[in-house]
Write a protein that holds these residues in place. Structure first.
Motif, PDB file in Angstrom:
ATOM      1  N   SER A 111       8.589  -4.971  -4.956  1.00  0.00           N
ATOM      2  CA  SER A 111       7.551  -5.601  -4.143  1.00  0.00           C
ATOM      3  C   SER A 111       6.686  -4.558  -3.462  1.00  0.00           C
ATOM      4  CB  SER A 111       8.202  -6.497  -3.080  1.00  0.00           C
ATOM      5  OG  SER A 111       7.238  -6.944  -2.162  1.00  0.00           O
ATOM      6  N   MET A 112       5.434  -4.924  -3.263  1.00  0.00           N
ATOM      7  CA  MET A 112       4.534  -4.062  -2.497  1.00  0.00           C
ATOM      8  C   MET A 112       4.846  -4.127  -1.013  1.00  0.00           C
ATOM      9  SD  MET A 112       0.912  -4.992  -4.299  1.00  0.00           S
ATOM     10  CE  MET A 112       1.054  -6.701  -3.743  1.00  0.00           C
ATOM     11  N   GLY A 113       5.680  -5.099  -0.640  1.00  0.00           N
ATOM     12  CA  GLY A 113       5.950  -5.313   0.774  1.00  0.00           C
ATOM     13  C   GLY A 113       6.572  -4.119   1.470  1.00  0.00           C
ATOM     14  N   ILE A 114       7.319  -3.301   0.720  1.00  0.00           N
ATOM     15  CA  ILE A 114       7.945  -2.153   1.374  1.00  0.00           C
ATOM     16  C   ILE A 114       6.921  -1.089   1.769  1.00  0.00           C
ATOM     17  CG2 ILE A 114      10.148  -2.532   0.212  1.00  0.00           C
ATOM     18  CD1 ILE A 114       9.490  -0.225  -1.652  1.00  0.00           C
ATOM     19  N   CYS A 115       5.703  -1.247   1.277  1.00  0.00           N
ATOM     20  CA  CYS A 115       4.654  -0.301   1.684  1.00  0.00           C
ATOM     21  C   CYS A 115       4.406  -0.367   3.183  1.00  0.00           C
ATOM     22  CB  CYS A 115       3.355  -0.575   0.931  1.00  0.00           C
ATOM     23  SG  CYS A 115       3.401  -0.070  -0.807  1.00  0.00           S
ATOM     24  N   THR A 116       4.660  -1.510   3.778  1.00  0.00           N
ATOM     25  CA  THR A 116       4.479  -1.644   5.219  1.00  0.00           C
ATOM     26  C   THR A 116       5.345  -0.647   5.962  1.00  0.00           C
ATOM     27  OG1 THR A 116       4.002  -3.990   4.940  1.00  0.00           O
ATOM     28  CG2 THR A 116       4.591  -3.257   7.155  1.00  0.00           C
ATOM     29  N   ALA A 117       6.566  -0.421   5.450  1.00  0.00           N
ATOM     30  CA  ALA A 117       7.477   0.526   6.099  1.00  0.00           C
ATOM     31  C   ALA A 117       6.974   1.963   5.988  1.00  0.00           C
ATOM     32  CB  ALA A 117       8.870   0.408   5.488  1.00  0.00           C
ATOM     33  N   LEU A 118       6.086   2.215   5.009  1.00  0.00           N
ATOM     34  CA  LEU A 118       5.575   3.577   4.801  1.00  0.00           C
ATOM     35  C   LEU A 118       4.370   3.899   5.677  1.00  0.00           C
ATOM     36  CD1 LEU A 118       5.737   3.665   0.887  1.00  0.00           C
ATOM     37  CD2 LEU A 118       7.434   4.570   2.503  1.00  0.00           C
ATOM     38  N   CYS A 119       3.731   2.854   6.217  1.00  0.00           N
ATOM     39  CA  CYS A 119       2.490   3.068   6.970  1.00  0.00           C
ATOM     40  C   CYS A 119       2.613   4.105   8.086  1.00  0.00           C
ATOM     41  CB  CYS A 119       1.975   1.747   7.533  1.00  0.00           C
ATOM     42  SG  CYS A 119       1.250   0.668   6.267  1.00  0.00           S
ATOM     43  N   PRO A 120       3.667   4.082   8.901  1.00  0.00           N
ATOM     44  CA  PRO A 120       3.749   5.067   9.980  1.00  0.00           C
ATOM     45  C   PRO A 120       3.859   6.515   9.489  1.00  0.00           C
ATOM     46  CG  PRO A 120       5.238   3.231  10.392  1.00  0.00           C
ATOM     47  CD  PRO A 120       4.773   3.110   8.979  1.00  0.00           C
ATOM     48  N   ILE A 135       2.666   7.669   6.057  1.00  0.00           N
ATOM     49  CA  ILE A 135       1.600   8.144   5.169  1.00  0.00           C
ATOM     50  C   ILE A 135       0.266   7.480   5.475  1.00  0.00           C
ATOM     51  CG2 ILE A 135       3.268   8.633   3.337  1.00  0.00           C
ATOM     52  CD1 ILE A 135       2.359   6.096   1.904  1.00  0.00           C
ATOM     53  N   GLY A 136       0.257   6.549   6.441  1.00  0.00           N
ATOM     54  CA  GLY A 136      -0.983   5.894   6.823  1.00  0.00           C
ATOM     55  C   GLY A 136      -1.251   4.628   6.033  1.00  0.00           C
ATOM     56  N   TYR A 137      -2.011   3.729   6.651  1.00  0.00           N
ATOM     57  CA  TYR A 137      -2.269   2.418   6.055  1.00  0.00           C
ATOM     58  C   TYR A 137      -3.056   2.557   4.750  1.00  0.00           C
ATOM     59  CZ  TYR A 137      -3.981  -2.378   5.564  1.00  0.00           C
ATOM     60  OH  TYR A 137      -4.274  -3.622   5.075  1.00  0.00           O
ATOM     61  N   LYS A 138      -4.084   3.432   4.754  1.00  0.00           N
ATOM     62  CA  LYS A 138      -4.945   3.558   3.581  1.00  0.00           C
ATOM     63  C   LYS A 138      -4.161   3.998   2.354  1.00  0.00           C
ATOM     64  CE  LYS A 138      -9.138   5.827   1.862  1.00  0.00           C
ATOM     65  NZ  LYS A 138     -10.226   6.785   2.178  1.00  0.00           N
ATOM     66  N   LYS A 139      -3.346   5.045   2.519  1.00  0.00           N
ATOM     67  CA  LYS A 139      -2.574   5.558   1.395  1.00  0.00           C
ATOM     68  C   LYS A 139      -1.528   4.541   0.945  1.00  0.00           C
ATOM     69  CE  LYS A 139      -1.788   8.787  -1.589  1.00  0.00           C
ATOM     70  NZ  LYS A 139      -2.832   9.139  -2.561  1.00  0.00           N
ATOM     71  N   ALA A 140      -0.925   3.860   1.904  1.00  0.00           N
ATOM     72  CA  ALA A 140       0.075   2.839   1.575  1.00  0.00           C
ATOM     73  C   ALA A 140      -0.570   1.706   0.773  1.00  0.00           C
ATOM     74  CB  ALA A 140       0.720   2.300   2.844  1.00  0.00           C
ATOM     75  N   ALA A 141      -1.810   1.343   1.135  1.00  0.00           N
ATOM     76  CA  ALA A 141      -2.515   0.284   0.414  1.00  0.00           C
ATOM     77  C   ALA A 141      -2.811   0.717  -1.019  1.00  0.00           C
ATOM     78  CB  ALA A 141      -3.801  -0.075   1.146  1.00  0.00           C
ATOM     79  N   GLU A 142      -3.191   1.982  -1.194  1.00  0.00           N
ATOM     80  CA  GLU A 142      -3.466   2.492  -2.535  1.00  0.00           C
ATOM     81  C   GLU A 142      -2.222   2.418  -3.408  1.00  0.00           C
ATOM     82  OE1 GLU A 142      -4.886   6.425  -1.996  1.00  0.00           O
ATOM     83  OE2 GLU A 142      -6.837   5.816  -1.152  1.00  0.00           O
ATOM     84  N   ILE A 143      -1.082   2.785  -2.808  1.00  0.00           N
ATOM     85  CA  ILE A 143       0.177   2.751  -3.562  1.00  0.00           C
ATOM     86  C   ILE A 143       0.539   1.331  -3.919  1.00  0.00           C
ATOM     87  CG2 ILE A 143       2.661   3.177  -3.362  1.00  0.00           C
ATOM     88  CD1 ILE A 143       1.926   5.643  -1.679  1.00  0.00           C
ATOM     89  N   THR A 197       0.419  -1.382 -12.245  1.00  0.00           N
ATOM     90  CA  THR A 197       1.209  -0.701 -13.279  1.00  0.00           C
ATOM     91  C   THR A 197       2.619  -1.249 -13.434  1.00  0.00           C
ATOM     92  OG1 THR A 197       2.038   0.969 -11.719  1.00  0.00           O
ATOM     93  CG2 THR A 197      -0.075   1.409 -12.826  1.00  0.00           C
ATOM     94  N   GLY A 198       3.121  -1.904 -12.393  1.00  0.00           N
ATOM     95  CA  GLY A 198       4.496  -2.387 -12.421  1.00  0.00           C
ATOM     96  C   GLY A 198       5.501  -1.327 -12.043  1.00  0.00           C
ATOM     97  N   VAL A 199       5.018  -0.115 -11.708  1.00  0.00           N
ATOM     98  CA  VAL A 199       5.920   0.967 -11.291  1.00  0.00           C
ATOM     99  C   VAL A 199       6.348   0.696  -9.851  1.00  0.00           C
ATOM    100  CG1 VAL A 199       6.156   3.454 -10.908  1.00  0.00           C
ATOM    101  CG2 VAL A 199       4.781   2.593 -12.828  1.00  0.00           C
ATOM    102  N   PRO A 200       7.647   0.787  -9.532  1.00  0.00           N
ATOM    103  CA  PRO A 200       8.107   0.548  -8.165  1.00  0.00           C
ATOM    104  C   PRO A 200       7.445   1.486  -7.169  1.00  0.00           C
ATOM    105  CG  PRO A 200       9.962   0.526  -9.681  1.00  0.00           C
ATOM    106  CD  PRO A 200       8.778   1.009 -10.460  1.00  0.00           C
ATOM    107  N   VAL A 201       7.230   1.009  -5.972  1.00  0.00           N
ATOM    108  CA  VAL A 201       6.607   1.793  -4.894  1.00  0.00           C
ATOM    109  C   VAL A 201       7.368   3.077  -4.667  1.00  0.00           C
ATOM    110  CG1 VAL A 201       6.172   1.832  -2.406  1.00  0.00           C
ATOM    111  CG2 VAL A 201       5.563  -0.192  -3.740  1.00  0.00           C
ATOM    112  N   ARG A 202       8.685   3.003  -4.647  1.00  0.00           N
ATOM    113  CA  ARG A 202       9.516   4.181  -4.408  1.00  0.00           C
ATOM    114  C   ARG A 202       9.204   5.284  -5.419  1.00  0.00           C
ATOM    115  NH1 ARG A 202      14.803   4.589  -2.206  1.00  0.00           N
ATOM    116  NH2 ARG A 202      14.850   2.303  -2.081  1.00  0.00           N
TER     117      ARG A 202
END
Length: 472
Positions: free
Chosen positions: A403-412, A414-422, A429-434
């Protein structure tokens, strides 16, 4: 069939000779063939308990002779124990603010008391339904008081079942506390959480419902007994007025108290609306929980399928192997019934005019139905569903990891912008966020493991906040 002739203010009727009921009951039975359902058994018990307390009080006040009082009390005890219930023949929904129900009780008690004193049924010179059984009473204080006593007597079953449901949900919260899953808002991926947290939230709302219901019950202990017709206590002796509620409290063991304003207590039914409102709120919460259970168990191959509901029965007459979430479905249907009943109860209470509300019969019919059916629904939800739920742990974790949802945990970090790009890249692509984060060297494997630790993602603390700033 042998009959006896009885008279009332309308005229006369032939009443079955062996019947304990009389002319007023029979006339009501003919007038109100409405629901096909008789008075609730607990309501009959409550009505007769009040008649017993009244006879005791009138006797102590010196207005009812001990011989008649003893016979009336003995007749009441027999009915309370379960006898003569087939003699209560009036429909639960009736005109007249419950006068028919009140007179049904008066006539049955009177005729049984007559019999106990050696007389023949229908000989009201021995014991009269109005003059003796209904002494110092009116339908207008007896019926609402009987309604309150009935509600109080129905409450324990519902509260017991809600307590069991709360415990079952807490047990599942503990059992599933280690299961990481995806939280969802608007049915879309949100942020990770633990399955145990979902069930703990369900338990919390049920606990709140219990406290809300218990609070609403308090108004049921305030009675207008002694107020008679409109609350002015006409035809009531001072001795009776000051002791009827106390005697009823001693007889039942409930902390009844007489209303400070008997006129208010006779014409207004807002206490019942309060109980119904608490029931409606509980119904809304139960239905929401059941909606979640149906969604979380949907599939099993094409749905969310994060949990398994215990299979209870075949789900289709045409589709082999199909098993439906029948328990959550029936609970939701009961919720709809309770919500609909609340509307009827609300309108019945609103329709009162001047010094009396004439619509108590349908209010009680619906309120008792809500209490009974909700208790049954909660019982089956607990025993036939909640206790048997299991978790699909691998499915839950897979949803989180993809899920893209774990990107929220990355915001603090790498920042919101970079997390959104990921997030967009993972979705495309279907590649996991991790994997994307590691591939782009945004965080080390050690850092990522800590950031995406289930406890840190699902239970923020000050220590976690400090750690985020350190990593950043």
């Amino acid at each position: 069939m042998k009959t006896r002739t009885e008279f009332d203010s309308i005229g006369h009727l032939e009443v079955p000779k062996d019947a304990y009921y009389g002319v007023q009951t029979l006339r009501a039975m003919e007038n109100f063939q409405i629901s096909g359902r008789k008075l609730h058994p607990k309501f009959i018990e409550s009505l007769v308990t009040i008649k017993k307390a009244a006879a005791m009080t009138n006797c102590k006040a010196g207005h009812l002779d001990s011989q008649r009082a003893s016979a009336i009390i003995m007749a009441c005890d027999e009915i309370i124990s379960g006898k003569w219930r087939d003699q209560f023949i009036v429909d639960a929904i009736q005109g007249g603010a419950g006068t028919s129900a009140n007179m049904n009780a008066n006539e049955v008690i009177a005729n049984r008391a007559i019999e106990l004193l050696g007389g023949e049924r229908g000989d009201y010179s021995v014991v009269h339904p109005n003059d003796h059984v209904n002494m110092a009473q009116s339908t207008n204080d007896v019926i609402p008081s009987a309604g309150k006593l009935t509600v109080i007597r129905l409450f324990p079953v519902l509260l017991l079942q809600l307590g069991k449901l709360h415990q079952a949900l807490m047990d599942k919260a503990k059992e599933f506390d280690h299961v990481l899953k995806m939280g969802r808002t608007q049915l879309q991926d949100a942020v990770p959480m633990r399955l145990g947290q979902s069930f703990h939230a369900y338990a919390s709302v049920i606990d709140r419902d219990v406290r809300r219901l218990e609070k609403s019950r308090e108004e049921m202990y305030v009675l207008n007994m002694g107020g008679t017709a409109i609350g002015t206590a006409i035809n009531v002796s001072p001795e009776y007025l000051h002791h009827i509620v106390k005697n009823l409290a001693e007889l039942t063991g409930y902390p009844f108290r007489q209303a400070a304003d008997l006129i208010d207590a006779t014409q207004n039914l807002d206490g019942f609306v309060g109980v119904s409102s608490a029931l409606k709120t509980c119904a809304v919460n139960l239905s929401k929980i059941c909606n979640d259970l149906r969604l979380l168990s949907s599939g099993p191959r094409t749905g969310v399928h994060e949990i398994n509901l215990p299979p209870r029965q075949n789900g289709s007459s045409i589709m082999p192997g199909k098993v439906n979430p029948v328990i959550p479905e029936v609970v939701t249907q009961v919720a709809y019934l309770v919500i609909g009943n609340d509307t009827a109860i609300t309108m019945a209470a609103e329709a009162g005019q001047m010094e009396l509300n004439a619509f108590e019969p349908v209010l009680f019919y619906k309120l008792f139905e809500s209490l009974d059916t909700m208790a049954g629904a909660v019982k089956t939800l607990t025993e036939n569903c909640i206790m048997g739920i299991t978790a699909n742990e691998d499915e839950c974790r897979s949803y989180v990891e993809h899920s893209m949802g774990i990107c929220t945990a990355l915001c603090p970090y790498i920042g919101y912008k970079k997390a959104a790009e990921i997030a967009k890249m993972s979705l495309k692509t279907g590649v996991p966020v991790r994997d994307i984060v590691l591939r782009e060297n945004l965080l080390s494997a050690v850092e990522l493991k800590k950031i995406l630790d289930p406890m840190i993602m699902t239970e923020g603390t000050e220590e976690n906040e400090a750690e985020r700033h350190t990593v950043a």
